[in-house]
Scaffold this motif. Structure first.
Motif, short mmCIF file in Angstrom:
data_model
loop_
_atom_site.label_atom_id
_atom_site.label_comp_id
_atom_site.label_asym_id
_atom_site.label_seq_id
_atom_site.Cartn_x
_atom_site.Cartn_y
_atom_site.Cartn_z
N ASP A 268 29.42 -19.53 -15.95
CA ASP A 268 29.08 -18.23 -16.53
C ASP A 268 30.15 -17.24 -16.10
N ALA A 269 30.77 -16.57 -17.07
CA ALA A 269 31.87 -15.66 -16.76
C ALA A 269 31.40 -14.28 -16.34
N GLY A 270 30.11 -13.99 -16.48
CA GLY A 270 29.61 -12.66 -16.15
C GLY A 270 29.76 -12.34 -14.67
N LYS A 271 29.88 -11.05 -14.37
CA LYS A 271 30.07 -10.62 -12.99
C LYS A 271 28.89 -9.76 -12.53
N LEU A 272 28.85 -9.54 -11.23
CA LEU A 272 27.84 -8.65 -10.66
C LEU A 272 28.26 -7.20 -10.86
N ARG A 273 27.29 -6.32 -10.90
CA ARG A 273 27.56 -4.89 -10.90
C ARG A 273 26.42 -4.18 -10.19
N ALA A 274 26.75 -3.09 -9.54
CA ALA A 274 25.73 -2.36 -8.79
C ALA A 274 24.75 -1.68 -9.74
N PRO A 275 23.48 -1.66 -9.41
CA PRO A 275 22.50 -0.97 -10.27
C PRO A 275 22.80 0.53 -10.36
N ALA A 276 22.55 1.10 -11.52
CA ALA A 276 22.73 2.54 -11.72
C ALA A 276 21.57 3.30 -11.08
N PRO A 277 21.76 4.58 -10.77
CA PRO A 277 20.68 5.38 -10.17
C PRO A 277 19.40 5.38 -11.01
N ALA A 278 19.55 5.40 -12.35
CA ALA A 278 18.36 5.39 -13.21
C ALA A 278 17.56 4.12 -13.02
N TRP A 279 18.27 3.00 -12.84
CA TRP A 279 17.58 1.73 -12.60
C TRP A 279 16.81 1.78 -11.29
N LEU A 280 17.43 2.34 -10.26
CA LEU A 280 16.78 2.42 -8.96
C LEU A 280 15.50 3.25 -9.04
N GLY A 281 15.55 4.35 -9.81
CA GLY A 281 14.35 5.17 -9.97
C GLY A 281 13.24 4.42 -10.68
N ALA A 282 13.59 3.73 -11.78
CA ALA A 282 12.59 2.95 -12.51
C ALA A 282 12.03 1.83 -11.65
N ALA A 283 12.91 1.20 -10.86
CA ALA A 283 12.46 0.11 -9.99
C ALA A 283 11.47 0.63 -8.95
N ALA A 284 11.73 1.82 -8.41
CA ALA A 284 10.82 2.39 -7.41
C ALA A 284 9.45 2.67 -8.01
N VAL A 285 9.42 3.18 -9.24
CA VAL A 285 8.14 3.49 -9.89
C VAL A 285 7.36 2.21 -10.17
N VAL A 286 8.03 1.21 -10.74
CA VAL A 286 7.34 -0.04 -11.07
C VAL A 286 6.86 -0.74 -9.80
N ALA A 287 7.73 -0.82 -8.80
CA ALA A 287 7.35 -1.46 -7.54
C ALA A 287 6.18 -0.72 -6.89
N GLY A 288 6.22 0.61 -6.94
CA GLY A 288 5.12 1.38 -6.37
C GLY A 288 3.81 1.13 -7.09
N ALA A 289 3.87 1.04 -8.42
CA ALA A 289 2.65 0.81 -9.20
C ALA A 289 2.03 -0.54 -8.86
N PHE A 290 2.85 -1.59 -8.82
CA PHE A 290 2.32 -2.92 -8.53
C PHE A 290 1.87 -3.04 -7.07
N THR A 291 2.56 -2.35 -6.16
CA THR A 291 2.15 -2.37 -4.76
C THR A 291 0.77 -1.74 -4.60
N LEU A 292 0.56 -0.59 -5.24
CA LEU A 292 -0.75 0.06 -5.18
C LEU A 292 -1.82 -0.81 -5.85
N LEU A 293 -1.44 -1.49 -6.94
CA LEU A 293 -2.39 -2.37 -7.62
C LEU A 293 -2.85 -3.49 -6.70
N LEU A 294 -1.90 -4.17 -6.06
CA LEU A 294 -2.26 -5.29 -5.19
C LEU A 294 -3.03 -4.84 -3.96
N LEU A 295 -2.59 -3.75 -3.34
CA LEU A 295 -3.29 -3.25 -2.16
C LEU A 295 -4.68 -2.72 -2.53
N GLY A 296 -4.78 -2.14 -3.72
CA GLY A 296 -6.09 -1.67 -4.18
C GLY A 296 -7.06 -2.82 -4.38
N ILE A 297 -6.58 -3.90 -4.99
CA ILE A 297 -7.43 -5.08 -5.18
C ILE A 297 -7.84 -5.66 -3.83
#
Length: 471
Positions: A192-221
């Motif tokens: 595979d010729a594709g390379k790595l690249r650092a995540p953009a700030p927008a991705w980091l923000g979205a990742a934090a929101v999604v991770a937070g939502a699922f973390t609260l879901l699992l801990l809530g259960i």
């Protein structure tokens, strides 16, 4: 027909398939290998049982919370380089876990380890698409389906052996040689010729929101099932709020765009329910056999082994059947077998025999094994190549949520002190739902297979917005 932008390889690289299987084996092994060693770790690190339980939670949280963000990132980076990164990161985190000086550091390192394990899980289908020819898709996914789940099944056994013969840090050091083998095979066989690249700030923000939502879901259960109702409800409300916020973002639109491609939503929904069936069975059967049938722990282990054994054997066969007769046929038969096996457990009467229970559990396991490989093969077939990371993450999320929700619902029923038949309603409803959705999936795939290829009929999703910084 699959979308026209999906360009398959013409020859399967079987060593690469084994490498992918080893990688996911390693990731699933660490979900359970620590469980039997928690008392020993707690004693050595001067911690309570409540504290050591976080070693399991810390690993599993990223395996759910980060699946979607990592899938979006994998869409725009090289699959080979990101898989190599995941393997190296997992090995380094595992080594660091073995040298952790206290429980707090070990828990933090388990989060890091779980993050790289989540990346490995996301890359299963994305990397497999680079090395598996269409004619071998079911067979290859069946092989991965045999190797991968063996990790979670063998984890408690290896954990007990390692702790009894060595010390608990070797629970983590054992990942290093497995990682070395997987790394060498991936480096040599995946192109595979594709390379790595650092995540953009927008991705980091979205990742934090999604991770937070699922973390609260699992801990809530977890809080709800343990009796902390108020705390659990507050956490679930927080999860809903974060989920609603994320659903209004462009990142969510790209993810839901993949799910709107038939038959991906029905494939993931049925996968969630099949794994929920398995998760609830693994949780409920010890209660049924020990508390209601008077069996010893050793007898319970022997009886229950029939289910993963049948699952492993039939998984590879299921892949071959999918290649020969079609994904939808093999998957539908598997889902129906699973619900049949659960239903037959109701026919045993008040005292279950060992042989009668084992062959019924074997039918459930065979159904699950027959279902999973065709399900994953169909996802590879109908997901666009440039969105394979997202499609793989959604399948992985469905699988992990199923294994989480199954025991959680089972715990609620057990806590209510229900009868044996009432306990079995949980896997029965889940497996029946999976079978019904498998029928819908079969109809969708048959219709898509009858459609001629071409721009008039193929569904091509919008290109994903960048989630990495420019090189």
């Amino acid at each position: 027909m699959p979308p026209p932008n999906f360009t398959p390889v013409d020859r399967t690289r079987w060593l690469a398939v084994i490498a992918i299987g080893l990688s996911i084996y390693m990731a699933t092994l660490d979900m359970t290998i620590v469980a039997t060693a928690l008392p020993t770790i707690g004693h050595d690190l001067n911690s309570t049982a409540t504290g050591t339980q976080w070693l399991l939670v810390a690993y599993n949280l990223p395996m759910i919370g980060l699946m979607i963000p990592l899938g979006r990132w994998v869409d725009v980076v090289g699959k080979r380089s990101s898989l190599l990164l995941a393997i190296v990161g997992f090995a380094v985190a595992s080594t660091a876990c073995g040298f952790a000086p206290n429980l707090g550091v070990l828990i933090a390192l388990r989060v890091v380890q779980g993050t790289f394990a989540a990346l490995i899980a996301v890359l299963v289908l994305a990397a497999a698409a680079l090395v598996i020819a269409p004619k071998d898709r079911g067979k290859a996914m069946g092989l991965i389906g045999v190797i991968g789940p063996l990790g979670s099944v063998s984890g408690p056994v290896f954990g007990s052996l390692i702790v009894s013969q060595l010390t608990w840090p070797w629970l983590f050091f054992v990942n290093v040689p497995i990682s070395a083998i997987a790394f060498a095979l991936v480096a040599a066989t995946v192109k595979d010729a594709g390379k790595l690249r650092a995540p953009a700030p927008a991705w980091l923000g979205a990742a934090a929101v999604v991770a937070g939502a699922f973390t609260l879901l699992l801990l809530g259960i977890d809080n709800l099932t343990s009796g902390s109702t108020v705390v659990g409800v507050v956490m679930l409300v927080g999860a809903v709020v974060l989920g609603a916020f994320w659903s209004r973002t462009s990142d969510a639109a790209n993810v839901t765009g993949v799910l709107r491609l038939p038959p991906l939503l029905s494939l993931d929904s049925s996968l969630l329910l099949v794994t929920m069936t398995g998760g609830s069975m693994f949780f409920l059967m010890p209660y049924i056999l020990e508390q209601h049938m008077g069996r010893t722990a050793g007898e319970v282990g022997s009886i229950m082994f029939a289910m993963p054994l049948a699952m492993g054997i039939v998984s590879f066969i299921g892949g071959q059947l999918a290649d020969k007769f079609g994904d939808w046929r093999a998957g539908l038969v598997g889902a129906c077998l699973a619900v049949l096996g659960v239903a037959l457990l109701f026919t045993q009467g008040e005292q279950w025999t060992t042989a009668g229970t084992m062959w019924r559990l074997a039918i459930v396991g065979a159904g699950m094994g027959l279902f999973v490989a065709p399900n994953q093969s169909a996802t590879m077939k109908f997901a666009p190549r440039e969105r394979m990371g997202t499609a793989s993450s959604l399948a992985g999320l469905a699988r992990n949520l199923g294994f989480t929700f199954g025991p959680a619902v089972g715990a609620v029923v057990v806590g209510a002190g229900r009868s044996v038949n009432a306990l079995l309603v949980v896997p029965l409803v889940a497996s029946a739902g999976a079978a019904l959705i498998a029928v819908v999936t079969a109809v969708q795939i048959r219709r898509l297979n009858r459609e001629p290829a071409g721009p008039a009929t193929a569904v091509v999703p919008q290109q994903p917005e960048p989630v990495g910084n420019p090189e």
